[in-house]
Design an enzyme around this catalytic site. Structure first.
Site, PDB file in Angstrom:
ATOM      1  N   ARG A 261      40.471  58.519  55.128  1.00 10.08           N
ATOM      2  CA  ARG A 261      41.202  59.710  54.689  1.00 10.08           C
ATOM      3  C   ARG A 261      42.703  59.422  54.713  1.00 10.08           C
ATOM      4  O   ARG A 261      43.222  58.875  55.688  1.00 10.08           O
ATOM      5  CB  ARG A 261      40.879  60.906  55.591  1.00 10.08           C
ATOM      6  CG  ARG A 261      39.414  61.307  55.482  1.00 10.08           C
ATOM      7  CD  ARG A 261      39.069  62.535  56.277  1.00 10.08           C
ATOM      8  NE  ARG A 261      37.627  62.799  56.198  1.00 10.08           N
ATOM      9  CZ  ARG A 261      36.996  63.769  56.845  1.00 10.08           C
ATOM     10  NH1 ARG A 261      37.697  64.600  57.610  1.00 10.08           N
ATOM     11  NH2 ARG A 261      35.684  63.918  56.728  1.00 10.08           N
ATOM     12  N   ARG A 276      43.740  62.132  64.457  1.00  5.47           N
ATOM     13  CA  ARG A 276      43.902  62.230  63.005  1.00  5.47           C
ATOM     14  C   ARG A 276      44.316  60.849  62.489  1.00  5.47           C
ATOM     15  O   ARG A 276      45.498  60.501  62.504  1.00  5.47           O
ATOM     16  CB  ARG A 276      44.960  63.278  62.657  1.00  5.47           C
ATOM     17  CG  ARG A 276      44.937  63.725  61.192  1.00  5.47           C
ATOM     18  CD  ARG A 276      46.075  64.672  60.893  1.00  5.47           C
ATOM     19  NE  ARG A 276      45.986  65.919  61.600  1.00  5.47           N
ATOM     20  CZ  ARG A 276      45.359  67.019  61.161  1.00  5.47           C
ATOM     21  NH1 ARG A 276      44.763  67.001  59.989  1.00  5.47           N
ATOM     22  NH2 ARG A 276      45.354  68.129  61.878  1.00  5.47           N
ATOM     23  N   GLU A 348      38.450  70.860  66.584  1.00  5.44           N
ATOM     24  CA  GLU A 348      37.208  70.645  65.840  1.00  5.44           C
ATOM     25  C   GLU A 348      36.619  69.262  66.119  1.00  5.44           C
ATOM     26  O   GLU A 348      37.307  68.252  66.057  1.00  5.44           O
ATOM     27  CB  GLU A 348      37.471  70.774  64.341  1.00  5.44           C
ATOM     28  CG  GLU A 348      36.227  70.532  63.488  1.00  5.44           C
ATOM     29  CD  GLU A 348      36.531  70.335  62.023  1.00  5.44           C
ATOM     30  OE1 GLU A 348      35.711  69.694  61.342  1.00  5.44           O
ATOM     31  OE2 GLU A 348      37.606  70.794  61.572  1.00  5.44           O
ATOM     32  N   SER A 351      31.391  69.971  61.971  1.00  3.91           N
ATOM     33  CA  SER A 351      31.212  71.150  61.126  1.00  3.91           C
ATOM     34  C   SER A 351      29.912  71.000  60.363  1.00  3.91           C
ATOM     35  O   SER A 351      29.408  69.886  60.179  1.00  3.91           O
ATOM     36  CB  SER A 351      32.387  71.315  60.153  1.00  3.91           C
ATOM     37  OG  SER A 351      32.440  70.236  59.243  1.00  3.91           O
ATOM     38  N   ARG A 387      36.092  60.810  66.613  1.00  7.35           N
ATOM     39  CA  ARG A 387      36.946  61.808  67.266  1.00  7.35           C
ATOM     40  C   ARG A 387      36.311  62.401  68.521  1.00  7.35           C
ATOM     41  O   ARG A 387      37.014  62.872  69.429  1.00  7.35           O
ATOM     42  CB  ARG A 387      37.302  62.927  66.289  1.00  7.35           C
ATOM     43  CG  ARG A 387      38.266  63.944  66.883  1.00  7.35           C
ATOM     44  CD  ARG A 387      38.503  65.145  65.986  1.00  7.35           C
ATOM     45  NE  ARG A 387      39.355  64.842  64.859  1.00  7.35           N
ATOM     46  CZ  ARG A 387      39.892  65.780  64.080  1.00  7.35           C
ATOM     47  NH1 ARG A 387      39.637  67.060  64.305  1.00  7.35           N
ATOM     48  NH2 ARG A 387      40.662  65.442  63.062  1.00  7.35           N
TER      49      ARG A 387
END
Length: 422
Positions: A261, A276, A348, A351, A387
């Protein structure tokens, strides 16, 4: 994309969905206008084509001036047919472009609003009181450096900012976590997959990842391929242009991949450590099912996420994500957010999204229904990712900088305790 029939029959529902997402609902009228132009052009085209065919027979029978007049009309018709065909194609292209700007129609229960308008569905576990234990919790990077589990400096030297090397206990922890996630997937009947990490533009677009967020995706221009940010993309394309047999139930996969990403627009956010980053590893669940089964499958995926986070001994909460914070493909999304002691807040970890028929319609993935082929529904959810190490390390740390691993994870890492080396 959404079903054009829904937009024609119930435009107010689509308008309401757009408003809930914080998007312009005027696009609905633009789509309807383009659709009307396309249909009007096609109707006129078909009428003139029929006249053109009939006139061909008349020309063959006619003679003299009558024949010349018919030939002249034939030329006029040919020009008109060509013009109408071009107009229909132009309207179709405009319709397709506009349809791709509309996100999935959100479920009625989804909270309206943006990132901060979520609803807490459930809280699981209680965060540790480190003050009562007599020490200040370290953040995950400090812990990892003490464990000699990460090398951020050399990651940046080799690849640039937000890249890293996991080493020693860090590498073992990530590999163990991924293996635990895949074992949980197998226990629940998911088919394990190792997916490609490069996909064609048609697949990336079909999964719904480059309409509004192309700047988040790495693209290899020389090869016209995209690096995936989740194996959801590859798995969404796995059954593209196929008709599935779902008579025995949903098709459930668990894809393991490295993910990439760009994190565009996130400069200055979470620059410390591995929260991140540009590259990480993940186990992603992906389901194909009948639309009427999608809600139950969504709850099933959420249940699997909750089970593994509970087994890892993490205090976490489940939130119902607000419409404005949903990605385009999702009609509803639950996030599981773990407590991060050094930040004093939830972050988070996983999800799970119900994408209904949005992705499958774009990728032409259907199933055999009772009255013919129907568009399938797709869902996805995270079962383990890099993460998660942040929450595991911080929540299970000790005053001396060691980390006592949760019992369920120990067999996969081969260690009970991660011990500082410096």
């Amino acid at each position: 994309m959404i079903d054009i029939r829904l937009l024609r029959d119930d435009p107010d529902t689509v308008r309401a969905s757009q408003r809930a997402r914080g998007e312009d609902d005027a696009v609905v009228d633009s789509v309807l206008a383009a659709d009307e132009r396309r249909r009007s052009s096609l109707t006129a085209f078909e009428r003139l084509r029929a006249e053109q065919k009939a006139m061909g027979k008349d020309v063959a029978k006619a003679q003299g001036d009558e024949k010349q007049a018919l030939l002249a009309r034939t030329k006029e018709l040919a020009a008109e047919v060509k013009s109408l065909s071009a107009a229909a194609d132009e309207a179709q292209a405009e319709l397709d472009r506009l349809m791709r700007t509309i996100g999935n129609v959100v479920e009625p229960e989804v909270p309206a609003g943006g990132e901060d308008d979520y609803v807490v569905v459930e809280e699981v576990g209680t965060p540790r009181d480190f003050a009562a234990e007599g020490f200040e919790p370290k953040d995950h990077l400090t812990l990892m450096e003490g464990l000699d589990a990460v090398d951020m400096e050399r990651g940046a030297k080799v690849s640039g900012a937000r890249f890293y090397f996991l080493k020693g206990a860090g590498a073992r922890l990530e590999m163990g976590l991924l293996r635990m996630g895949m074992d949980r997937a197998l226990e629940n009947g998911l088919v394990p997959m190792v997916t490609p990490t490069l996909v064609k533009p048609s697949v990336m677009a079909g999964a719904g990842f480059i309409d509004h967020h192309a700047d988040e995706v790495y693209r290899l221009e020389a090869d016209d391929l995209y690096l995936i940010g989740t194996s959801e993309v590859a798995l969404a394309g796995y059954h593209a242009d196929e008709v599935l047999d779902l008579a025995s139930g949903p098709l459930r996969y668990a894809g393991q991949s490295t993910c990439y990403r760009r994190e565009a627009g996130s400069y200055g956010k979470d620059t410390r450590g591995i929260i991140r980053v540009h590259q990480f590893n993940k186990i992603e669940m992906f389901v194909y099912c009948r639309p009427e089964e999608a809600q139950a499958e969504h709850e099933r995926l959420l249940g699997m996420e909750k089970d593994i986070l509970g087994a890892l001994g993490l205090p976490f909460r489940v939130i119902d994500t607000a419409a404005g914070d949903l990605g385009d493909p999702a009609a509803r999304k639950y996030d599981c957010e773990a407590w991060v002691p050094s930040q004093g807040r939830h972050r988070e970890l996983s999800s799970t999204s119900n994408c209904t028929t949005f992705q499958a319609r774009r990728l032409n993935t259907r199933y055999r229904g009772e009255s013919g082929n129907e568009v399938a529904a797709t869902l996805n959810g995270t079962l383990a990712t890099t993460r998660w190490m942040v929450a595991i390390l911080e929540n299970h740390q000790q005053a001396d900088g060691s980390v006592v691993l949760p019992e369920a994870l120990r067999p996969y890492v081969g260690l009970d305790v991660l011990t500082p080396v410096r």
